[in-house]
Design a protein around this motif. Structure first.
Motif, PDB file in Angstrom:
ATOM      1  N   LEU A  34       3.810  14.704  19.404  1.00 10.55           N
ATOM      2  CA  LEU A  34       3.536  13.984  20.630  1.00 10.55           C
ATOM      3  C   LEU A  34       3.522  12.494  20.416  1.00 10.55           C
ATOM      4  O   LEU A  34       3.119  11.988  19.402  1.00 10.55           O
ATOM      5  CB  LEU A  34       2.179  14.416  21.179  1.00 10.55           C
ATOM      6  CG  LEU A  34       2.226  15.756  21.851  1.00 10.55           C
ATOM      7  CD1 LEU A  34       1.217  15.814  22.940  1.00 10.55           C
ATOM      8  CD2 LEU A  34       3.578  16.093  22.385  1.00 10.55           C
TER       9      LEU A  34
ATOM     10  N   SER B 197       2.059   9.569  22.673  1.00 12.10           N
ATOM     11  CA  SER B 197       1.278   9.520  23.895  1.00 12.10           C
ATOM     12  C   SER B 197       0.703   8.160  24.163  1.00 12.10           C
ATOM     13  O   SER B 197       0.414   7.398  23.278  1.00 12.10           O
ATOM     14  CB  SER B 197       0.128  10.515  23.837  1.00 12.10           C
ATOM     15  OG  SER B 197      -0.865  10.062  22.970  1.00 12.10           O
TER      16      SER B 197
ATOM     17  N   PHE C  67      -0.132   7.184  20.311  1.00 13.46           N
ATOM     18  CA  PHE C  67       0.355   7.917  19.144  1.00 13.46           C
ATOM     19  C   PHE C  67       1.867   7.730  19.041  1.00 13.46           C
ATOM     20  O   PHE C  67       2.577   7.871  20.032  1.00 13.46           O
ATOM     21  CB  PHE C  67       0.028   9.405  19.262  1.00 13.46           C
ATOM     22  CG  PHE C  67      -1.450   9.700  19.192  1.00 13.46           C
ATOM     23  CD1 PHE C  67      -2.318   8.855  18.559  1.00 13.46           C
ATOM     24  CD2 PHE C  67      -1.953  10.861  19.768  1.00 13.46           C
ATOM     25  CE1 PHE C  67      -3.664   9.130  18.491  1.00 13.46           C
ATOM     26  CE2 PHE C  67      -3.298  11.160  19.713  1.00 13.46           C
ATOM     27  CZ  PHE C  67      -4.164  10.289  19.071  1.00 13.46           C
TER      28      PHE C  67
ATOM     29  N   TYR D 124     -10.444  11.300  22.383  1.00 16.47           N
ATOM     30  CA  TYR D 124      -9.042  11.603  22.533  1.00 16.47           C
ATOM     31  C   TYR D 124      -8.588  12.259  21.241  1.00 16.47           C
ATOM     32  O   TYR D 124      -9.168  12.041  20.169  1.00 16.47           O
ATOM     33  CB  TYR D 124      -8.199  10.360  22.844  1.00 16.47           C
ATOM     34  CG  TYR D 124      -8.179   9.332  21.751  1.00 16.47           C
ATOM     35  CD1 TYR D 124      -7.215   9.366  20.745  1.00 16.47           C
ATOM     36  CD2 TYR D 124      -9.138   8.321  21.716  1.00 16.47           C
ATOM     37  CE1 TYR D 124      -7.199   8.432  19.734  1.00 16.47           C
ATOM     38  CE2 TYR D 124      -9.126   7.381  20.706  1.00 16.47           C
ATOM     39  CZ  TYR D 124      -8.151   7.433  19.723  1.00 16.47           C
ATOM     40  OH  TYR D 124      -8.155   6.500  18.716  1.00 16.47           O
TER      41      TYR D 124
ATOM     42  N   ARG E 273      -5.144  14.524  19.156  1.00 16.67           N
ATOM     43  CA  ARG E 273      -3.815  15.112  19.079  1.00 16.67           C
ATOM     44  C   ARG E 273      -3.948  16.453  18.393  1.00 16.67           C
ATOM     45  O   ARG E 273      -4.470  16.540  17.270  1.00 16.67           O
ATOM     46  CB  ARG E 273      -2.882  14.195  18.300  1.00 16.67           C
ATOM     47  CG  ARG E 273      -1.512  14.771  18.021  1.00 16.67           C
ATOM     48  CD  ARG E 273      -0.659  13.712  17.324  1.00 16.67           C
ATOM     49  NE  ARG E 273       0.653  14.235  16.987  1.00 16.67           N
ATOM     50  CZ  ARG E 273       0.951  14.778  15.811  1.00 16.67           C
ATOM     51  NH1 ARG E 273       0.035  14.866  14.876  1.00 16.67           N
ATOM     52  NH2 ARG E 273       2.161  15.228  15.567  1.00 16.67           N
TER      53      ARG E 273
ATOM     54  N   ASP F 101      -1.468  16.421  23.328  1.00 22.06           N
ATOM     55  CA  ASP F 101      -2.419  15.318  23.295  1.00 22.06           C
ATOM     56  C   ASP F 101      -3.390  15.502  24.452  1.00 22.06           C
ATOM     57  O   ASP F 101      -2.966  15.776  25.576  1.00 22.06           O
ATOM     58  CB  ASP F 101      -1.710  13.983  23.435  1.00 22.06           C
ATOM     59  CG  ASP F 101      -1.111  13.516  22.120  1.00 22.06           C
ATOM     60  OD1 ASP F 101      -1.172  14.281  21.147  1.00 22.06           O
ATOM     61  OD2 ASP F 101      -0.570  12.395  22.077  1.00 22.06           O
TER      62      ASP F 101
ATOM     63  N   GLN G 173      -7.323  14.158  26.283  1.00 21.90           N
ATOM     64  CA  GLN G 173      -8.382  13.165  26.374  1.00 21.90           C
ATOM     65  C   GLN G 173      -9.332  13.571  27.484  1.00 21.90           C
ATOM     66  O   GLN G 173      -8.914  14.117  28.504  1.00 21.90           O
ATOM     67  CB  GLN G 173      -7.813  11.778  26.666  1.00 21.90           C
ATOM     68  CG  GLN G 173      -8.888  10.728  26.884  1.00 21.90           C
ATOM     69  CD  GLN G 173      -8.347   9.477  27.536  1.00 21.90           C
ATOM     70  OE1 GLN G 173      -7.144   9.279  27.595  1.00 21.90           O
ATOM     71  NE2 GLN G 173      -9.227   8.648  28.036  1.00 21.90           N
TER      72      GLN G 173
ATOM     73  N   THR H   9       2.876  13.753  31.465  1.00 17.45           N
ATOM     74  CA  THR H   9       1.445  13.457  31.401  1.00 17.45           C
ATOM     75  C   THR H   9       0.773  13.925  32.682  1.00 17.45           C
ATOM     76  O   THR H   9       1.207  13.572  33.785  1.00 17.45           O
ATOM     77  CB  THR H   9       1.195  11.958  31.212  1.00 17.45           C
ATOM     78  OG1 THR H   9       1.873  11.499  30.040  1.00 17.45           O
ATOM     79  CG2 THR H   9      -0.287  11.669  31.069  1.00 17.45           C
TER      80      THR H   9
END
Length: 472
Positions: free
Chosen positions: A7, A9, A30, A143, A145, A150, A152, A186
């Motif tokens: 990912l 992100s 990330f 948050y 991964r 991902d 949060q 997302t």
């Protein structure tokens, strides 16, 4: 072939909201090694985003930053694995917003499948003359991964109690046919406690095909789903030296056409000239909305002021109800910029000009050491807020610059003096000191003091805000 990928992100740790506009002054991104990574500093309508000015204070040291804020692309250096940083300022043209943003770029190794972190953000606001606590806000979350996802989650408390809970999940799809492609998606859910009723749900998907950036954004309103929900489709790209943006918006849960925005821009096509142009056309469901054409950086010869460089910007706006010409003149001399605030008056019918109004003046200067100064004054009480950011004041004097870096992290400060119309000499009415001070690379303290005539709070004599933003 379709597959899930590592990912990449962009997770906004918290968002500052002003109407439909959201900007994210603290983010974690990330990044896969040697992979172009999108970074979104703010979201909102085109008109709202046009009111913000982004200034990159510190670019990343271990990669390249491309694009124009609020949408950037970060490409890490080859073989780099570790943490990189971006710091920037976000300011409103009228001075109503001044904030300092930080983006942490975590370039992960190919074998790094899990990453976790905590963050905290908050503020306390006191006021006088009785030194009372006006408001407070605390925001905590995590948050992480997790292999192909991902995620949060963070919660916000303020003086009203538990006020907001938000979750963000992001997955990225990849494929090889007919050519390599990536599609990050997302999903953001925002709830209002204590019943955790849904406030909004957004889905953002974006990719790049043949050099064109394509995105789809869906917004679902939990409070008025049938009237306030919408979806937008945006395409951005360039043809030779010219840039194009097309944005379609469909409103309500039964998608119906709402508006189409088309933007074209580029250099002047005739000869080697510094002149630039921009065309904006908007069509709404009810019909034609506006056509705006802007010519920028037109050099104006000035035989009697040879030491100055004079440039003219002319935006012309047509709607079904009016036409408006608002020229902007800029006088440059090395580090100094003088800009009379001028508008051309047009007749209610037909074409032509009926007069010229000089409603203010603005002076900006760049000083040694990265410091900046600004002086702006309004000659028309009806335009005070457009010049100073507040309808209470007609004049502002500002000085800003970098804080001495701590632990490799820069900071920023801005001091402002505001003046109101009165029978007194100068009429100084409010002092505003705004400072972002780095405690460490991951922790920034915020101090703001307003003293004097406080806008929208006439009974207050001063307001002090103490805040922090940190990653742990």
């Amino acid at each position: 072939m379709l597959r899930k990928s590592f990912l990449l992100s962009v997770l906004g740790l918290f968002a500052v909201t002003a109407g439909a506009l959201e900007y994210f002054p603290l983010q974690v991104v990330f990044v896969r090694p040697a992979t172009p990574t999108p970074i979104v500093l703010a979201t909102g309508t085109p008109d709202e985003l046009a009111k913000l000015i982004f200034t990159i204070v510190e670019p990343p040291k271990n990669g390249v930053l491309l694009g124009f804020p609020p949408e950037l692309v970060y490409i890490p250096a080859e073989d780099f694995v570790g943490t990189d940083w971006i710091t920037y300022l976000v300011q409103a043209i009228d001075g109503a917003i001044f904030d300092y943003g930080t983006v942490q770029l975590r370039v992960l190794s190919p074998l790094e499948m899990t990453a976790l972190s905590l963050r905290s953000e908050g503020s306390l606001t006191f006021s006088g003359p009785d030194f009372s606590v006006d408001s407070y806000r605390f925001d905590f979350g995590f948050y992480g991964r997790f292999a192909y996802l991902d995620a949060q989650a963070h919660a916000t408390w303020d003086q009203t109690g538990f006020s907001r809970f938000r979750t963000i999940a992001r997955v990225e799809l990849e494929g090889d046919w007919p050519s390599p492609w990536r599609l990050p998606i997302t999903s953001t859910l925002t709830f209002k406690p204590p019943a955790l009723s849904l406030t909004s749900w957004t889905v953002d998907a974006r990719t790049s095909i043949l050099g064109w950036d394509l995105s789809c954004y869906f917004f679902y309103s939990g409070t008025k789903p049938h009237t306030d929900s919408y979806v937008t489709f945006t395409a951005r790209g360039s043809i030779d030296r010219y840039f194009l943006t097309s944005r379609l918006k469909y409103a309500t849960l039964r998608p119906t056409f709402d508006e189409w925005l088309l933007k074209l821009s580029g250099p002047w096509p005739f000869g080697d000239s510094p002149i630039k142009w921009k065309l904006e056309f908007m069509q709404k469901k009810s019909g034609f909305d506006r056509l705006r054409f802007t010519i920028k950086d037109v050099p104006i010869p000035c035989p009697i002021c040879e030491a100055l460089q004079v440039y003219l910007d002319v935006p012309i706006t047509f709607t079904t109800e009016m036409k408006k010409v608002k020229p902007a003149l800029r006088l440059w001399r090395k580090l100094l910029c003088l800009r009379p605030l001028v508008s051309l008056l047009t007749p209610t019918t037909g074409f032509g000009f009926s007069g010229l109004e000089v409603y203010g003046m603005e002076i900006r200067c760049d000083l040694p050491g990265g410091y900046k100064g600004r002086f702006a004054t309004s000659f028309d009480p009806a335009r005070d807020s457009a010049v100073t950011g507040y309808s209470d004041f007609f004049e502002v004097l500002q000085v800003e610059g970098p804080v001495i870096p701590c632990c490799g992290s820069p900071g920023w400060w801005q001091y402002s003096l505001y003046f109101k119309r009165s029978g007194q000499l100068f009429g100084l009415s409010m002092f505003d000191a705004n400072m972002y001070i780095p405690i460490s690379r991951e922790l920034i303290a915020h101090v703001r003091l307003q003293a004097g005539l406080i806008p929208r709070a006439p009974t207050k004599t001063w307001v002090l805000t103490l805040g922090w933003r940190g990653l742990f």
